[in-house]
Design a protein around this motif. Structure first.
Motif, PDB file in Angstrom:
ATOM      1  N   LYS A 384       0.855  -1.183   0.000  1.00 13.58           N
ATOM      2  CA  LYS A 384       0.000   0.000   0.000  1.00 13.58           C
ATOM      3  C   LYS A 384       0.896   1.240   0.000  1.00 13.58           C
ATOM      4  O   LYS A 384       1.015   1.967   0.988  1.00 13.58           O
ATOM      5  N   THR A 385       1.535   1.456  -1.149  1.00 10.91           N
ATOM      6  CA  THR A 385       2.504   2.557  -1.280  1.00 10.91           C
ATOM      7  C   THR A 385       2.198   3.442  -2.475  1.00 10.91           C
ATOM      8  O   THR A 385       3.027   4.257  -2.864  1.00 10.91           O
ATOM      9  N   GLY A 386       1.020   3.279  -3.073  1.00 13.06           N
ATOM     10  CA  GLY A 386       0.689   4.050  -4.262  1.00 13.06           C
ATOM     11  C   GLY A 386       0.299   3.134  -5.400  1.00 13.06           C
ATOM     12  O   GLY A 386       0.377   1.900  -5.287  1.00 13.06           O
ATOM     13  N   PRO A 387      -0.144   3.695  -6.519  1.00 10.49           N
ATOM     14  CA  PRO A 387      -0.640   2.877  -7.631  1.00 10.49           C
ATOM     15  C   PRO A 387       0.446   2.025  -8.280  1.00 10.49           C
ATOM     16  O   PRO A 387       1.641   2.334  -8.215  1.00 10.49           O
ATOM     17  N   THR A 388       0.003   0.972  -8.922  1.00 11.18           N
ATOM     18  CA  THR A 388       0.905   0.055  -9.622  1.00 11.18           C
ATOM     19  C   THR A 388       1.421   0.691 -10.914  1.00 11.18           C
ATOM     20  O   THR A 388       0.653   1.273 -11.680  1.00 11.18           O
ATOM     21  N   LYS A 389       2.716   0.595 -11.153  1.00 12.45           N
ATOM     22  CA  LYS A 389       3.307   1.060 -12.398  1.00 12.45           C
ATOM     23  C   LYS A 389       3.572  -0.099 -13.355  1.00 12.45           C
ATOM     24  O   LYS A 389       3.373   0.015 -14.556  1.00 12.45           O
ATOM     25  N   GLU A 390       4.071  -1.202 -12.824  1.00 10.32           N
ATOM     26  CA  GLU A 390       4.268  -2.395 -13.627  1.00 10.32           C
ATOM     27  C   GLU A 390       4.131  -3.619 -12.717  1.00 10.32           C
ATOM     28  O   GLU A 390       4.345  -3.522 -11.508  1.00 10.32           O
ATOM     29  N   VAL A 391       3.771  -4.738 -13.316  1.00  3.97           N
ATOM     30  CA  VAL A 391       3.611  -5.995 -12.583  1.00  3.97           C
ATOM     31  C   VAL A 391       4.601  -7.011 -13.134  1.00  3.97           C
ATOM     32  O   VAL A 391       4.692  -7.208 -14.344  1.00  3.97           O
ATOM     33  N   TRP A 392       5.334  -7.629 -12.235  1.00  2.32           N
ATOM     34  CA  TRP A 392       6.216  -8.722 -12.617  1.00  2.32           C
ATOM     35  C   TRP A 392       5.478 -10.046 -12.418  1.00  2.32           C
ATOM     36  O   TRP A 392       4.842 -10.255 -11.393  1.00  2.32           O
ATOM     37  N   PHE A 393       5.584 -10.921 -13.400  1.00  2.00           N
ATOM     38  CA  PHE A 393       5.026 -12.260 -13.312  1.00  2.00           C
ATOM     39  C   PHE A 393       6.169 -13.273 -13.273  1.00  2.00           C
ATOM     40  O   PHE A 393       7.176 -13.106 -13.967  1.00  2.00           O
ATOM     41  N   TYR A 394       5.981 -14.307 -12.446  1.00  2.00           N
ATOM     42  CA  TYR A 394       6.996 -15.362 -12.377  1.00  2.00           C
ATOM     43  C   TYR A 394       6.282 -16.704 -12.293  1.00  2.00           C
ATOM     44  O   TYR A 394       5.403 -16.909 -11.454  1.00  2.00           O
ATOM     45  N   GLU A 395       6.649 -17.624 -13.183  1.00  2.38           N
ATOM     46  CA  GLU A 395       6.070 -18.962 -13.193  1.00  2.38           C
ATOM     47  C   GLU A 395       6.973 -19.942 -12.448  1.00  2.38           C
ATOM     48  O   GLU A 395       8.178 -19.981 -12.696  1.00  2.38           O
ATOM     49  N   ILE A 396       6.371 -20.717 -11.539  1.00  3.36           N
ATOM     50  CA  ILE A 396       7.093 -21.809 -10.901  1.00  3.36           C
ATOM     51  C   ILE A 396       6.749 -23.084 -11.675  1.00  3.36           C
ATOM     52  O   ILE A 396       5.618 -23.572 -11.603  1.00  3.36           O
ATOM     53  N   PRO A 397       7.667 -23.628 -12.443  1.00  2.00           N
ATOM     54  CA  PRO A 397       7.338 -24.802 -13.267  1.00  2.00           C
ATOM     55  C   PRO A 397       7.236 -26.069 -12.433  1.00  2.00           C
ATOM     56  O   PRO A 397       7.886 -26.198 -11.387  1.00  2.00           O
ATOM     57  N   THR A 398       6.419 -26.985 -12.878  1.00  2.00           N
ATOM     58  CA  THR A 398       6.411 -28.301 -12.250  1.00  2.00           C
ATOM     59  C   THR A 398       7.664 -29.048 -12.688  1.00  2.00           C
ATOM     60  O   THR A 398       8.228 -28.766 -13.746  1.00  2.00           O
ATOM     61  N   PRO A 399       8.132 -29.991 -11.882  1.00  2.00           N
ATOM     62  CA  PRO A 399       9.340 -30.749 -12.266  1.00  2.00           C
ATOM     63  C   PRO A 399       9.165 -31.417 -13.620  1.00  2.00           C
ATOM     64  O   PRO A 399       8.054 -31.740 -14.043  1.00  2.00           O
ATOM     65  N   ASP A 400      10.270 -31.647 -14.287  1.00  2.00           N
ATOM     66  CA  ASP A 400      10.240 -32.198 -15.643  1.00  2.00           C
ATOM     67  C   ASP A 400       9.643 -33.592 -15.713  1.00  2.00           C
ATOM     68  O   ASP A 400       9.176 -34.022 -16.771  1.00  2.00           O
ATOM     69  N   ASP A 401       9.648 -34.321 -14.580  1.00  2.00           N
ATOM     70  CA  ASP A 401       9.196 -35.713 -14.625  1.00  2.00           C
ATOM     71  C   ASP A 401       7.699 -35.871 -14.375  1.00  2.00           C
ATOM     72  O   ASP A 401       7.214 -36.980 -14.204  1.00  2.00           O
ATOM     73  N   ARG A 402       6.955 -34.758 -14.333  1.00  2.22           N
ATOM     74  CA  ARG A 402       5.514 -34.878 -14.107  1.00  2.22           C
ATOM     75  C   ARG A 402       4.782 -33.680 -14.690  1.00  2.22           C
ATOM     76  O   ARG A 402       5.369 -32.624 -14.916  1.00  2.22           O
ATOM     77  N   LYS A 403       3.485 -33.863 -14.916  1.00  2.00           N
ATOM     78  CA  LYS A 403       2.664 -32.772 -15.447  1.00  2.00           C
ATOM     79  C   LYS A 403       2.089 -31.894 -14.348  1.00  2.00           C
ATOM     80  O   LYS A 403       1.801 -30.715 -14.575  1.00  2.00           O
ATOM     81  N   LYS A 404       1.901 -32.470 -13.156  1.00  2.00           N
ATOM     82  CA  LYS A 404       1.337 -31.708 -12.049  1.00  2.00           C
ATOM     83  C   LYS A 404       1.768 -32.331 -10.734  1.00  2.00           C
ATOM     84  O   LYS A 404       2.273 -33.457 -10.682  1.00  2.00           O
ATOM     85  N   TYR A 405       1.570 -31.570  -9.667  1.00  2.00           N
ATOM     86  CA  TYR A 405       1.852 -32.082  -8.335  1.00  2.00           C
ATOM     87  C   TYR A 405       0.703 -32.968  -7.879  1.00  2.00           C
ATOM     88  O   TYR A 405      -0.389 -32.946  -8.444  1.00  2.00           O
TER      89      TYR A 405
END
Length: 497
Positions: A384-405
């Motif tokens: 709560k410091t003022g309006p948003t100027k930009e949003v960063w998105f970050y994806e946490i990938p699932t491990p390579d050996d599976r499609k989902k947890y």
């Protein structure tokens, strides 16, 4: 000469206590009044609660000069439960618990802020003895008495076992959009928000207290004096409306060393937003509010006309903005639908980006909340410091050996390592776009109708978080192309004939 008996290594505290808890649960399986873990675990919880509370009271008698008993004789655990030889059993025990002990605890009244008697009254207001056999209840009490709540080693181990029981109970329930938040997710959110000693930390939908316990462990190294410890106990605050999670959350904090947990049994949504005063605001909010549920009309009236929606996630999104003090920080779990919703949802997101700095959205893969739901979830971090100027998105990938947890192969804290390194510390400096991270200007989000379900431009093949409408449209186009090709093939085959 007789062979020497092999000496058995002493059982570890964890193994010993696990055996005690398992024995108690096996005894409860014989009782006709209990049906499954949804009955057995709450029954064991209130017994452990009273045993732990009595242990804390005995410690306070020694360490506090102005000690005042919260529970009078003969209602203390040591009075009616500690001595199984001369203690009550059978019908006499049942009668005492049901007709004397519970009414006494429910009628307790404190005369000061955060008086333990008020905590006890709130905990037992809607808690009941569920066992039919006083003899089996006596046997369970005998097992509970093997737990030493004046031993720091037993308390630490019991806390670990208790959390495993909480997971089991959530596995047995897992409804109404109330999901057990995995410890790796909680730990990551607490570390990124980084609460500091002296700040008020609130979870307005605290459930069994996972965020507050993690915040306590995060802050503990900063505590140097008894006064700071007492202040910390006051500054860690939770609100929970359902009686059973409230009991479990209070017990959880007791086991982690807070003699007077600052939890309130209430619906955090019951107060009109316009009546939240400056004195009610807090520095940090960490929460995973229920989603998919619905609130009654009286609750909806507490929110602006254009943002009255029965979806609890949207109501909590509005609440946490109002409860944050200026400069405050929030980490909140939301379902994928919050990101792409329009209508009232778009208006709520507009308010969020206009009034707060939504600096980071961490996108989790499918199955993180298994077995309750496979719906992808997101972690929103804003200040709560003022309006948003930009949003960063970050994806946490699932491990390579599976499609989902899954429940048997859950997410691990180590899978947040790359994101933590990318985060950039408290000031979040030095962030760069990667295969998993990208930045979007707030103006572009506004032009999209406040849609936050944005495709990762650095991973064009990723389907996990793409908007459903986009996927459906693409599928229709693909089907049309296939039909066109089939029609051409049909025409060619017809001409050959």
């Amino acid at each position: 000469m007789a062979p020497k008996k092999k000496s058995q290594a002493p059982a570890t505290p964890q193994a010993r206590l696990k055996a005690v808890i398992n024995s108690a649960r096996q005894i409860m399986r014989k009782d006709a009044g209990l049906n499954g873990d949804l009955d057995r675990i709450p029954q064991l919880a209130w017994l452990l609660f009273l045993k732990a509370f009595d242990g804390l009271e005995m410690e306070r008698e020694i360490t506090e000069d102005d000690f005042s008993k919260a529970i009078e004789e003969p209602y203390r655990w040591r009075d009616w439960a500690a001595d199984r030889i001369n203690g009550l059993t059978g019908n006499e025990l049942l009668q005492f618990v049901n007709d004397d002990l519970f009414p006494y605890l429910r009628d307790l009244k404190g005369n000061a802020e955060r008086d333990p008697r008020d905590v006890l009254a709130a905990v037992f207001k809607e808690t009941h003895n569920r066992m039919d056999s006083g003899y089996l209840l006596s046997d369970v009490i005998e097992q509970v008495n093997k737990v030493d709540f004046t031993s720091s080693e037993d308390i630490h181990t019991m806390a670990f076992l208790y959390e495993s029981m909480l997971r089991e109970m959530r596995d047995a329930a897992g409804d109404s959009g109330e999901f057990y938040t995995p410890r790796p997710v909680i730990r990551f959110m607490v570390q990124m928000i980084d609460p500091r000693l002296g700040e008020i930390v609130l979870d307005p939908a605290c459930g069994t207290g996972g965020f507050l316990v993690e915040a306590l462990e995060h802050l503990h190294p900063q505590v140097n004096t008894v006064a700071e410890r007492n202040d910390l106990a006051f500054d860690l605050r939770g609100i929970e409306k359902k009686p059973l999670p409230y009991l479990l959350g209070t017990m959880n904090l007791l086991l982690h060393g807070l003699a007077r947990p600052n939890l309130m049994k209430s619906n955090a949504l019951s107060q009109p937003l316009t009546e939240i005063k400056r004195a009610d605001r807090v520095d940090v909010i960490l929460t995973n509010p229920p989603f998919g549920g619905e609130e009654e009309r009286a609750i909806l009236a507490n929110f602006p006309a254009g943002a009255q929606t029965a979806e609890t996630a949207w109501l909590f999104m509005q609440l946490v903005q109002r409860m944050l003090d200026q400069g405050g920080r929030c980490g909140i779990v939301v379902p994928n639908g919050v990101l792409f919703a329009d209508g009232a949802g778009a208006r709520i997101k507009k308010d969020l980006l206009t009034n707060c700095d939504l600096h980071t959205v961490v996108r989790l893969g499918s199955g993180v909340f298994a077995p309750y739901t496979d719906i992808p979830s997101n972690l929103l971090f804003f200040e709560k410091t003022g309006p948003t100027k930009e949003v960063w998105f970050y994806e946490i990938p699932t491990p390579d050996d599976r499609k989902k947890y899954s429940k048997t192969r859950p997410m691990k804290f180590g899978e947040f390592a790359d994101c933590i390194e990318w985060w950039g510390g408290a000031d979040r400096r030095g962030r760069v776009e990667t295969e998993r991270a990208w930045q979007v200007d707030a103006s572009a989000i506004a032009e999209s109708g406040w849609n936050l379900d944005l495709k990762n431009p650095n991973r064009p093949d990723d389907l996990t978080h793409r908007p459903p409408a986009e996927l459906v449209a693409e599928l229709i186009d693909t089907e049309r192309e296939i039909i066109g090709l089939l029609e051409e093939l049909e025409s060619e085959v017809g001409s050959v004939q």
